[in-house]
Scaffold this active site. Structure first.
Site, short mmCIF file in Angstrom:
data_model
loop_
_atom_site.label_atom_id
_atom_site.label_comp_id
_atom_site.label_asym_id
_atom_site.label_seq_id
_atom_site.Cartn_x
_atom_site.Cartn_y
_atom_site.Cartn_z
N HIS A 110 0.81 -1.22 0.00
CA HIS A 110 0.00 0.00 0.00
C HIS A 110 0.84 1.26 0.00
CE1 HIS A 110 0.37 -0.22 4.54
NE2 HIS A 110 0.46 1.08 4.38
N ASP A 131 0.24 -7.67 1.34
CA ASP A 131 0.59 -6.25 1.47
C ASP A 131 2.11 -6.05 1.50
OD1 ASP A 131 0.10 -3.57 1.55
OD2 ASP A 131 -0.22 -3.47 3.71
N GLY A 186 3.46 6.75 7.97
CA GLY A 186 4.88 6.90 7.61
C GLY A 186 5.71 5.73 8.10
N SER A 222 4.63 2.65 7.90
CA SER A 222 4.30 1.49 7.07
C SER A 222 5.49 1.04 6.25
CB SER A 222 3.14 1.84 6.12
OG SER A 222 1.94 1.97 6.82
N GLY A 251 -6.59 -26.34 -0.09
CA GLY A 251 -7.87 -26.57 -0.75
C GLY A 251 -9.01 -26.73 0.24
N VAL A 252 -9.05 -25.85 1.26
CA VAL A 252 -10.11 -25.92 2.27
C VAL A 252 -10.58 -24.52 2.63
CG1 VAL A 252 -9.29 -28.07 3.32
CG2 VAL A 252 -8.41 -25.87 4.16
#
Length: 500
Positions: A124, A154, A237, A239, A295-296
């Site tokens: 982001h 992210d 800032g 992040s 796969g669940v």
């Protein structure tokens, strides 16, 4: 009279002598006590004892000090954390900001992970960036390339043209303990190289910040949230900055805060470093995250579900649905099974299961321990990709779509071609329409692009960002399969705008 006077002096002398002796004794006792207090107050106080042991007498207590400190941890990491500024891609042609001049900008933090300029940050932070700059702790500045991104976690990887940098030391987030001291290093409110301290207050925290934000065309949510929660002060800032332990090791990438005001309100959240390491390795090596799936569909267990499925515990990840021909179904798992361990690592929640499985790629085998009612079983599961097969996925789809609109089909050059040309990376022009801007610039089919605007090409995503957000002209350099070297200048004009 004389006799009376003599008796009076005797009594006076006895009283004064006794008082003087008592005063001397009392004075001696007070002096001794004061000396003891003085000696004790001169002894250094123990602020953070790691351990202590005492015999029945307090004087024999012994303390063991930490081998590291906030100061040494900060000293060893502050030069590995960078300040990131971006020029933001405008969502519209005209905005209020244009009335006052200037361009929209964003800021954040990043962490150096290699000596030759690779940097990890949050997706982001650079999500809408047309250009990215990096400032080191010594105030030197560089233009940064966005190598690849992964919205599901992210995370993003940048590259600057620099050498002999100070990469951060990687830790192990599985070893992080609740109550452990940590430091957040970053650039809040444009305050470069800021360090704050706190403790780990929770692990495997799912706060729903990515859910419903990143979905595929079918509405499937592939986001992974298993954050380390701390009370270290983190603000806008921070992040993309570092969460480190007292040994100066990276244990997480600071990503989000819980707040109703937009500023720090007591809790912050970081992506565990073990997940970070796997994602950035995939992004650098393949240009996309190679993610394995069981796969669940899973969820946490509550008292009602535990009773419904006759489970002896409420800790684990409960399977509520299985995909057809998925890895779990093929391995014999069923709805109602409770996954409690992956490769002998305990699983206490659905987010913990997501975090652990995210460390593996399609084709990897994991040993799953699960409960079916009150009985425990183990089974080997070979993970698959999101499409249900063992293949690695291609880089981001929007890059391919973009070039298809331009009239070109691009793909990574084959290992055989790279070896013959003695290059490590390259993007091959697989097909080319005569209406394509690449064709009009003189490029022919099978041309292998090695450099774009003087920077080594590492992925389709990188090329997409250069074309979609870069300024004209764009310089492409590379080879044809026979070894012939060539370079082409791509000039855009109004008729070449393919944006939707």
């Amino acid at each position: 009279m004389v006799s009376f006077k003599n008796e009076w002096y005797k009594y006076l002398f006895t009283f004064l002598s006794g008082s003087l002796l008592s005063g001397v004794i009392f004075y001696w006792i007070i002096i001794q006590k004061l000396e003891q207090v003085t000696r004790h107050s001169a002894t250094p106080s123990i602020i953070f004892p790691v351990s202590h042991s005492c015999s029945p007498t307090p004087q024999s207590c012994s303390y063991t000090l930490p081998t590291t400190s906030f100061q040494s941890a900060a000293d060893s990491t502050i030069n590995s954390v960078v300040y990131i500024s971006t020029q933001i891609e405008q969502d519209s042609f005209f905005s209020l900001r244009d009335l006052f001049g200037g361009k929209a900008k964003g800021t954040g933090s990043g962490v150096i992970i290699s000596k030759d300029g690779y940097i990890v940050t949050n997706y982001h932070v650079v999500e809408k960036a047309a250009q990215v700059w990096v400032k080191l702790n010594d105030n030197s500045e560089y233009f940064a390339e966005i190598i690849a991104t992964d919205p599901n976690t992210d995370l993003a990887v940048l590259k600057i043209d620099a050498q002999n940098l100070r990469p951060i030391k990687m830790g192990n987030s599985d070893h992080v303990k609740i109550g452990e001291w940590v430091l957040a290093v970053g650039n809040p409110f444009n305050l470069n190289s800021t360090v704050t301290a706190g403790i780990v207050s929770a692990k495997a925290r799912n706060i729903g910040i990515l859910r419903n934000h990143i979905q595929d065309k079918y509405g499937t949510d592939y986001s992974i949230e298993s954050f380390i929660q701390t009370d270290a002060a983190v603000n806008p800032g921070n992040s993309g900055g570092a969460l480190v332990n007292l040994a100066g090791e990276l244990v997480g990438i600071n990503t989000a805060i819980a707040t109703e005001t937009g500023s720090y309100a007591g809790y912050s959240f970081a992506i565990p470093v073990n997940l970070v390491k796997k994602v950035i390795m995939d992004l650098i090596t393949y240009g996309a995250v190679q993610r394995g799936f069981i796969g669940v569909n899973i969820r946490d267990v509550d008292a009602k579900l535990a009773q419904e499925y006759e489970l002896p515990t409420k800790q684990g990840a409960l399977i509520v649905a299985l995909t057809a021909k998925g890895a779990a179904r093929l391995a014999g798992l069923q709805k109602g099974d409770l996954i409690v361990a992956i490769n002998d690592k305990p699983i206490r929640s659905a987010s913990e299961l997501q975090e652990q499985i995210a460390n593996y790629r399609p084709g990897d085998q994991v040993i799953i321990t699960y409960l079916r009612k009150s009985s425990q079983f183990t089974t080997a599961v070979v993970l698959r990709n999101a499409q249900g097969n063992l293949n690695f996925v291609e880089p981001r789809r929007e890059a391919q779509v973009y070039f298809e609109k331009l009239g070109a089909t691009l793909a990574p050059a084959s290992p055989k071609e790279l070896t013959f040309l003695a290059i490590s990376k390259g993007i091959k022009v697989v097909d080319l329409k005569k209406s394509s801007i690449l064709y009009k610039s003189g490029i022919q089919k099978n041309f292998i692009i090695c450099q774009i605007n003087g920077h080594a090409v590492k992925s389709l995503s990188q090329m997409y960002l250069e074309f979609a957000h870069g300024e004209s002209p764009i310089l492409l350099e590379g080879f044809y399969p026979d070894g012939k070297r060539a370079q082409y200048e791509i000039n855009f004009n109004e008729t070449d705008d393919i944006s939707e």
